[in-house]
Design an enzyme around this catalytic site. Structure first.
Site, PDB file in Angstrom:
ATOM      1  CE  LYS A 139      -3.784   4.834  -1.434  1.00 19.48           C
ATOM      2  NZ  LYS A 139      -4.868   5.301  -2.325  1.00 19.48           N
ATOM      3  CE1 TYR A 186      -4.126   1.891   0.815  1.00 20.58           C
ATOM      4  CE2 TYR A 186      -2.736   3.066   2.366  1.00 20.58           C
ATOM      5  CZ  TYR A 186      -3.921   2.957   1.665  1.00 20.58           C
ATOM      6  OH  TYR A 186      -4.891   3.922   1.818  1.00 20.58           O
TER       7      TYR A 186
END
Ligand code: NAP
Length: 242
Positions: free
Chosen positions: A158, A154
């Site tokens: 991001k 993640y």
């Protein structure tokens, strides 16, 4: 063609995306919300937007599927004739310590949270370039800025969104298209419902979780009001990253 601005919000059926869709509708936009599978939530959000007096529709497609995204965006263009605002919000987590992280967990998060930015933004930016106007807001995260243990997939996705935002803003500025990102901290949604809230709050200077509306107000500001802002990543995190 309507004079209203047309906004497409990916993952707009629930959580932060839903709040963004409602905030943009309150600002006078007609809104297309995308979702993956939860039709009931999508229909409910469409009704809420319509009750504000704006046009709204739900479009089911998987943002991590290039063909599906291209087809959906062509259909949206056919129906609405333009896209003024794109909010790349759809996202998932598949948290695990990196040593235990399965390839499927890595790929699912990179495909849904990062590759989707290419699959959705590529066709939409072609439309915006022809229009000579547009505004794109990408959903980053504090995890992409400071890195979060248990979220290597993640955080990588991001951080990719942050770089993507900055590079694309430079490419599209001359076409009157702005590209910005919001980096939320911990926000009260389905995504965070199983996290240890008390422990997290200790780390947040403002001592509370964010609400989807906190993020949505910043997205609306960047999408509509901030005519001289591009290439920026605005943290909305209660002071988590200072
Ligand atoms: P959420 O409540 O879990 O909602 C996710 C939304 O994305 C839903 O509308 C879901 O559709 C949609 N979605 C998921 N996978 C999709 C796919 N493959 N194709 C199309 N739509 C898909 O999540 P959230 O907390 O609002 O998070 C929204 C964004 O903010 C994400 O990018 C997330 O990474 C980011 N963010 C969240 C937080 C937080 O604390 N919540 C913090 C930082 C950043 P269905 O309803 O059909 O499943």
């Amino acid at each position: 063609m309507t004079d209203n601005k047309i906004a497409l919000v990916t993952g707009g059926s629930r959580g932060i995306g839903k709040a963004c869709a409602i905030e943009l509708a309150k600002a006078g936009c007609d809104v297309i919300i995308n979702y993956a599978g939860n039709e009931e939530a999508a229909n409910k959000t469409v009704q809420e937007i319509k009750s504000l007096g704006q046009n709204a529709s739900a479009k089911k497609f998987d943002v991590s599927n290039k063909e599906a995204a291209e087809k959906a965006i062509a259909e949206i263009l056919e129906e609405y004739k333009k896209i003024d605002i794109l909010v790349n919000n759809a996202g998932i987590t598949r948290d695990n310590l990196f040593m235990r992280m399965k390839e499927e967990e890595w790929l699912a998060v990179i495909n849904t949270n990062l590759n989707s930015a290419y699959f959705v933004t590529h066709p939409v930016s072609k439309i915006m370039i022809k229009q000579r106007s547009g505004s794109i807001v990408n959903m980053a995260s504090v995890s992409g800025i400071y890195g979060n243990a248990g979220q290597a997939n993640y955080s990588a996705a991001k951080a990719g969104i942050v770089g993507f935002t900055k590079a694309l803003s430079k490419e599209l500025a001359s076409r009157n298209i702005r590209v910005n990102a919001v980096a939320p901290g911990f926000v009260q949604t389905d995504m965070t419902k199983d996290l240890p809230v008390d422990k997290i709050i200790e780390r947040i200077p403002l001592k509370k979780l964010g609400m989807p509306e906190d993020i949505a107000k910043t997205v609306k500001f960047l999408a509509i009001d901030a005519g001289y802002i591009t290439g920026q990543v605005i943290g909305v995190d209660g002071g988590l990253v200072i």
